[in-house]
Design a protein around this motif. Structure first.
Motif, PDB file in Angstrom:
ATOM      1  N   ARG A   3      35.420  44.091  56.319  1.00  0.00           N
ATOM      2  CA  ARG A   3      35.353  45.354  55.588  1.00  0.00           C
ATOM      3  C   ARG A   3      35.073  45.155  54.107  1.00  0.00           C
ATOM      4  O   ARG A   3      34.695  46.093  53.410  1.00  0.00           O
ATOM      5  N   GLY A   4      35.305  43.944  53.607  1.00  0.00           N
ATOM      6  CA  GLY A   4      35.036  43.665  52.202  1.00  0.00           C
ATOM      7  C   GLY A   4      36.239  43.823  51.299  1.00  0.00           C
ATOM      8  O   GLY A   4      36.101  43.755  50.068  1.00  0.00           O
ATOM      9  N   GLY A   5      37.419  44.025  51.871  1.00  0.00           N
ATOM     10  CA  GLY A   5      38.610  44.232  51.050  1.00  0.00           C
ATOM     11  C   GLY A   5      38.949  43.046  50.171  1.00  0.00           C
ATOM     12  O   GLY A   5      39.217  43.201  48.975  1.00  0.00           O
ATOM     13  N   SER A   6      38.917  41.843  50.723  1.00  0.00           N
ATOM     14  CA  SER A   6      39.250  40.651  49.941  1.00  0.00           C
ATOM     15  C   SER A   6      38.183  40.350  48.898  1.00  0.00           C
ATOM     16  O   SER A   6      38.483  39.887  47.789  1.00  0.00           O
ATOM     17  N   LEU A   7      36.925  40.635  49.226  1.00  0.00           N
ATOM     18  CA  LEU A   7      35.838  40.427  48.270  1.00  0.00           C
ATOM     19  C   LEU A   7      35.986  41.380  47.083  1.00  0.00           C
ATOM     20  O   LEU A   7      35.873  40.972  45.920  1.00  0.00           O
ATOM     21  N   LEU A   8      36.260  42.634  47.358  1.00  0.00           N
ATOM     22  CA  LEU A   8      36.495  43.610  46.293  1.00  0.00           C
ATOM     23  C   LEU A   8      37.704  43.234  45.445  1.00  0.00           C
ATOM     24  O   LEU A   8      37.687  43.386  44.217  1.00  0.00           O
ATOM     25  N   LYS A   9      38.729  42.742  46.094  1.00  0.00           N
ATOM     26  CA  LYS A   9      39.953  42.383  45.365  1.00  0.00           C
ATOM     27  C   LYS A   9      39.676  41.274  44.367  1.00  0.00           C
ATOM     28  O   LYS A   9      40.160  41.317  43.226  1.00  0.00           O
ATOM     29  N   ARG A  10      38.893  40.257  44.757  1.00  0.00           N
ATOM     30  CA  ARG A  10      38.584  39.164  43.829  1.00  0.00           C
ATOM     31  C   ARG A  10      37.743  39.661  42.650  1.00  0.00           C
ATOM     32  O   ARG A  10      37.964  39.264  41.510  1.00  0.00           O
ATOM     33  N   ALA A  11      36.771  40.538  42.940  1.00  0.00           N
ATOM     34  CA  ALA A  11      35.954  41.095  41.850  1.00  0.00           C
ATOM     35  C   ALA A  11      36.835  41.898  40.898  1.00  0.00           C
ATOM     36  O   ALA A  11      36.679  41.818  39.663  1.00  0.00           O
ATOM     37  N   ASP A  12      37.770  42.657  41.441  1.00  0.00           N
ATOM     38  CA  ASP A  12      38.669  43.460  40.610  1.00  0.00           C
ATOM     39  C   ASP A  12      39.587  42.566  39.775  1.00  0.00           C
ATOM     40  O   ASP A  12      39.840  42.849  38.587  1.00  0.00           O
ATOM     41  N   GLN A  13      40.088  41.500  40.363  1.00  0.00           N
ATOM     42  CA  GLN A  13      40.936  40.578  39.615  1.00  0.00           C
ATOM     43  C   GLN A  13      40.179  39.927  38.455  1.00  0.00           C
ATOM     44  O   GLN A  13      40.716  39.770  37.351  1.00  0.00           O
ATOM     45  N   ASN A  14      38.920  39.580  38.705  1.00  0.00           N
ATOM     46  CA  ASN A  14      38.110  38.997  37.639  1.00  0.00           C
ATOM     47  C   ASN A  14      37.801  40.029  36.554  1.00  0.00           C
ATOM     48  O   ASN A  14      37.744  39.699  35.364  1.00  0.00           O
TER      49      ASN A  14
END
Length: 335
Positions: A301-312
């Motif tokens: 779903r892309g949840g973990s990918l979005l989370k890393r972008a948000d953290q950065n």
């Protein structure tokens, strides 16, 4: 009547029906001699109606195949039989009922039985032919109405879908569109063994713009930033308004280092040239960005990918804003 019809049947069936249709209706007509020849025509042209010779081998299978495909199921399928002679009344009722039942169960939308001669083998009288023609015409018109209703519903659904997936202020794709598009692009990237990256952007000190100049100026600033981002992306990049003053960009076939370059280029393009809000106000606006690149361990779903972008992105904001924190930098620091 503006409609397209595909006739499917043998030579005699086509010759008889073509003459009758041209006298009854104003429509475009294509022909196919066998159901197997009709399939590519149906897929390519998607006619409003198909009229199939009911007693031809493969006719029911053709209707069933059409109704089994979501993109073609709206096509109106009329099975038509033109026997050389009318049966006796009792036999005719039984025969016609069985044939109509079989046709409708097989995927047809309608069935007509239009004999060429009466039960004694005599030519039909003009009034009997007129009744047949009226029945044929009314059945086709009923099909056209059904198809027209379907097309109007589809157009309405397309409009509503576009509205549901679009942000009204910036005219960008919205968060709902991202929720639909990101899993699709992740699946494509995994299937093709390609890279996929995200850039998450945030307008620096946006609340200060609203507090100082008012929300209408803030809205105008969002529109101008959105426009500049949209016009400076590559054709394969997809921009979304994630919410408030945040944006997300899906970078297809883009690795970590390329995503970092894209994000830094966008930061420069936003920050180097002021935005003319109106004749008396120019605003210098900067953005912060975080990037992330798809990993094999990320969810579909892309949840973990979005989370890393948000953290950065949060790291970029907490370390001074107007900068990019990328996956490349984070990996280097962690190693």
């Amino acid at each position: 009547m503006d409609a397209s019809i595909l006739l499917v049947g043998g030579d005699g069936f086509l010759a008889t029906l073509l003459d009758r249709l041209h006298n009854l209706l104003n429509c475009t007509v294509e022909v196919a001699s066998r159901p197997s020849e009709a399939v590519p025509l149906i897929q390519a042209q998607q006619p409003d109606l198909i009229i199939v010779q009911a007693n031809q081998p493969g006719s029911l299978e053709l209707c069933y195949e059409i109704k089994g495909q979501a993109k073609l199921a709206w096509i109106y399928c009329l099975l038509l039989e033109i026997p050389s002679q009318m049966l006796e009344p009792d036999l005719r009722r039984t025969w016609e009922m069985e044939a109509r039942t079989e046709a409708l169960e097989g995927g047809g939308d309608g069935y007509l039985w239009l004999p060429q001669k009466d039960a004694q083998g005599e030519e039909l009288k003009p009034d009997e032919i007129a009744k047949q023609d009226r029945l044929l015409r009314s059945q086709i018109l009923a099909g056209v109405r059904a198809v027209k209703t379907h097309r109007e519903l589809m157009r309405t659904n397309d409009i509503l879908s576009a509205i549901a997936l679009s942000d009204p202020l910036t005219e960008l794709n919205n968060r709902r569109a991202l929720d639909w598009e990101l899993p699709r692009q992740i699946q494509n990237a995994q299937t093709r063994s390609e890279s996929l990256s995200l850039v998450m952007l945030d307008i620096d000190y946006f609340k200060r713009i609203n507090d100082t100049y008012g929300h209408p100026i803030g809205d105008r600033a969002l529109q101008l930033v959105s426009s500049r981002l949209r016009h400076n992306l590559r054709f394969r990049d997809t921009l979304f308004r994630y919410g408030g003053e945040e944006f997300v960009i899906i970078l297809s076939n883009t690795d970590e280092s390329e995503a970092d370059l894209v994000a830094r280029r966008l930061c420069r393009l936003i920050g180097e040239q002021p935005f003319m809000i109106d004749e008396g106000l120019d605003l210098t606006i900067t953005i912060s960005a975080g990037t992330a690149t798809l990993r094999s361990t990320d969810d579909g779903r892309g949840g973990s990918l979005l989370k890393r972008a948000d953290q950065n992105l949060l790291k970029a904001k907490s370390t001074g804003r107007n900068r990019v924190v990328s996956s490349v930098e984070v990996t280097t620091e962690e190693s």
